[in-house]
Design an enzyme around this catalytic site. Structure first.
Site, PDB file in Angstrom:
ATOM      1  N   GLY A   1       9.981   3.538 -44.836  1.00 44.09           N
ATOM      2  CA  GLY A   1      11.317   3.689 -45.411  1.00 44.09           C
ATOM      3  C   GLY A   1      12.392   3.227 -44.438  1.00 44.09           C
ATOM      4  O   GLY A   1      13.383   2.610 -44.837  1.00 44.09           O
TER       5      GLY A   1
ATOM      6  N   TRP B   1      12.213  -0.558 -44.322  1.00 46.63           N
ATOM      7  CA  TRP B   1      12.794  -1.130 -45.541  1.00 46.63           C
ATOM      8  C   TRP B   1      14.266  -1.449 -45.336  1.00 46.63           C
ATOM      9  O   TRP B   1      14.789  -2.425 -45.880  1.00 46.63           O
ATOM     10  CB  TRP B   1      12.625  -0.141 -46.698  1.00 46.63           C
ATOM     11  CG  TRP B   1      13.278  -0.566 -47.974  1.00 46.63           C
ATOM     12  CD1 TRP B   1      12.753  -1.351 -48.954  1.00 46.63           C
ATOM     13  CD2 TRP B   1      14.604  -0.222 -48.421  1.00 46.63           C
ATOM     14  NE1 TRP B   1      13.654  -1.518 -49.979  1.00 46.63           N
ATOM     15  CE2 TRP B   1      14.796  -0.836 -49.685  1.00 46.63           C
ATOM     16  CE3 TRP B   1      15.634   0.540 -47.894  1.00 46.63           C
ATOM     17  CZ2 TRP B   1      15.981  -0.704 -50.411  1.00 46.63           C
ATOM     18  CZ3 TRP B   1      16.809   0.675 -48.617  1.00 46.63           C
ATOM     19  CH2 TRP B   1      16.972   0.058 -49.856  1.00 46.63           C
ATOM     20  N   HIS B   2      14.962  -0.621 -44.532  1.00 49.61           N
ATOM     21  CA  HIS B   2      16.399  -0.818 -44.347  1.00 49.61           C
ATOM     22  C   HIS B   2      16.725  -2.054 -43.526  1.00 49.61           C
ATOM     23  O   HIS B   2      17.830  -2.583 -43.629  1.00 49.61           O
ATOM     24  CB  HIS B   2      17.020   0.412 -43.669  1.00 49.61           C
ATOM     25  CG  HIS B   2      17.199   1.572 -44.598  1.00 49.61           C
ATOM     26  ND1 HIS B   2      16.190   2.464 -44.884  1.00 49.61           N
ATOM     27  CD2 HIS B   2      18.270   1.974 -45.327  1.00 49.61           C
ATOM     28  CE1 HIS B   2      16.645   3.374 -45.730  1.00 49.61           C
ATOM     29  NE2 HIS B   2      17.889   3.092 -46.028  1.00 49.61           N
ATOM     30  N   GLY B   3      15.797  -2.520 -42.696  1.00 49.40           N
ATOM     31  CA  GLY B   3      16.105  -3.709 -41.927  1.00 49.40           C
ATOM     32  C   GLY B   3      15.089  -3.969 -40.830  1.00 49.40           C
ATOM     33  O   GLY B   3      14.331  -3.081 -40.428  1.00 49.40           O
TER      34      GLY B   3
ATOM     35  N   PHE C   1      21.235  -4.476 -46.911  1.00 48.85           N
ATOM     36  CA  PHE C   1      19.843  -4.113 -47.123  1.00 48.85           C
ATOM     37  C   PHE C   1      19.273  -4.706 -48.399  1.00 48.85           C
ATOM     38  O   PHE C   1      18.106  -4.561 -48.669  1.00 48.85           O
ATOM     39  CB  PHE C   1      19.684  -2.582 -47.157  1.00 48.85           C
ATOM     40  CG  PHE C   1      20.265  -1.914 -45.946  1.00 48.85           C
ATOM     41  CD1 PHE C   1      19.973  -2.401 -44.675  1.00 48.85           C
ATOM     42  CD2 PHE C   1      21.113  -0.834 -46.061  1.00 48.85           C
ATOM     43  CE1 PHE C   1      20.516  -1.788 -43.553  1.00 48.85           C
ATOM     44  CE2 PHE C   1      21.646  -0.212 -44.941  1.00 48.85           C
ATOM     45  CZ  PHE C   1      21.355  -0.701 -43.697  1.00 48.85           C
TER      46      PHE C   1
END
Length: 394
Positions: A259, A262-264, A394
């Protein structure tokens, strides 16, 4: 691609063919996301560890790719699990993936929720439009008044860490918690309001997360569409809590780690996700029972410290910030007026989230008065700087 994969998975006769088609669809989706978002990060990491200098690529990141990739992935996965029949209406499918209010920063929708809304007749009436406009007004207030005004204090501090006092850094860290909440939930309010105007109700994405008493509750209230997506399509397929205590902890950690990723493509995001995974494990291990306000204060405090890794430009900056705020030698504060204004604005946010929460759901005189008050605040306090939403990256 996923439109046709969905039909092929549904029409496949044997389980093996279904699974191969799903795996191909997932690999192609994740492959496209990986190339655009993570290719250079892994090349750079490989170079750092091996001292082999492979060339990176000059890649432009498509706006919102993480969000619409998850939209599309959930479609084929749900068809595979017989939760959904594929649509033969390509326009409806394309509208589900690219519905403009939520395209860039969510909330992440599921096809089984959205497709029926797109394929049935929608009624647009004055009450729905009024309610939608009220929620949009709240969204602009959160973004333009609170988030963007806080940014005028937070951004210079994070960009000039050696030049500012320890107290300024501490206040910037605290205020950033409110900035990212208002920036992101403000976007969600605008998206939900626009959806309602068009006769499409989008899922709630925030539910007053800073009133959470523990980290499980926080993730039930913060970015709900992402946390529920990770739960349904990652945590549960990994085994969830069905394979023993140790495996549950491993699954929690992996889910939160991914997770964060996923943001970067950054070690900071990985650490941010890993820390939240550790918090969830500790919570399950020790099962703390604290009084309500104390539990809320501790959860908010730890969450705020963890946001440092999310906001800091480098891992070195994050560690430097932690060192400065825990020593707190220099308590000089030059922007006293700005800090007072920010405390006032966060106070209005508290009133909005605590006393008049979801006022926009009813179309009455009270909602009209609140909208007027919010619009006056927008005129008085907005910077009108045109700052983009944080989650656009994102």
């Amino acid at each position: 691609m996923d439109y046709y994969f969905g039909i092929a998975i549904y029409n496949a006769q044997d389980p093996g063919s279904k699974k191969r088609l799903l795996n191909t669809a997932v690999i192609m989706n994740i492959g496209i996301l990986f190339f655009f978002k993570y290719f250079n990060f892994f090349i750079q990491s490989f170079n750092d560890f091996t001292h082999i200098q492979l060339s990176s690529l000059n890649i432009l990141l498509p706006i919102g790719i993480s969000f619409y990739t998850f939209h599309s992935l959930s479609y084929t996965i749900d068809i595979y699990h017989n939760k959904l029949a594929p649509t033969r209406d390509f326009v409806a499918y394309a509208s589900f993936v690219t519905f403009f209010p939520q395209l860039v920063a969510g909330p992440i929708s599921r096809a089984k929720d959205m497709l029926p809304k797109l394929t049935t007749k929608r009624e647009i009436d004055a009450e729905r439009m009024s309610s939608g406009l009220s929620q949009i007004t709240q969204g602009f207030f959160k973004k333009m008044v609170i988030a963007d005004t806080i940014a005028t204090f937070v951004d210079p501090v994070f960009n000039n860490l050696p030049m500012v006092s320890d107290l300024s850094i501490l206040l910037a860290v605290i205020f950033y918690s409110f900035q990212i909440y208002c920036d992101f939930s403000g976007y969600t309010d605008i998206a939900q309001g626009l959806g309602r105007i068009f006769g499409i109700e989008l899922k709630v994405n925030f539910n007053r997360p800073y009133f959470s008493k523990n980290f499980s509750e926080f993730w039930e209230r913060w970015h709900i569409s992402l946390s529920s997506w990770l739960r349904d399509y990652l945590y549960i397929p990994l085994g969830g809590n069905r394979k023993g205590t140790v495996r549950t902890y491993i699954n929690l950690f992996i889910t939160m780690l991914l997770g964060g990723l996923w943001h970067g493509a950054s070690y900071n995001f990985i650490i941010w996700g890993a820390l939240h995974g550790i918090y969830l494990i500790i919570q399950r291990l020790f099962k703390f029972k604290l009084p309500g306000l104390i539990a809320i204060f501790i959860t908010f405090g730890i969450t705020t410290l963890t946001w440092i890794f999310f906001r800091a430009q480098t891992l070195h900056d994050a560690m430097y910030i932690l060192q400065r705020i825990f020593t707190l030698h220099n308590k000089q504060l030059t922007s006293v007026f700005t800090v007072i204004k920010l405390f006032y604005l966060t106070g209005t946010l508290l009133v909005l989230d605590l006393l008049i929460v979801n006022y926009f759901e009813k179309v009455n005189r009270k909602a009209l008065i609140i909208n007027i008050v919010l619009l006056v605040h927008i005129l008085l306090f907005s910077t009108f700087s045109g700052n983009s939403f944080i989650y656009f990256q994102f």
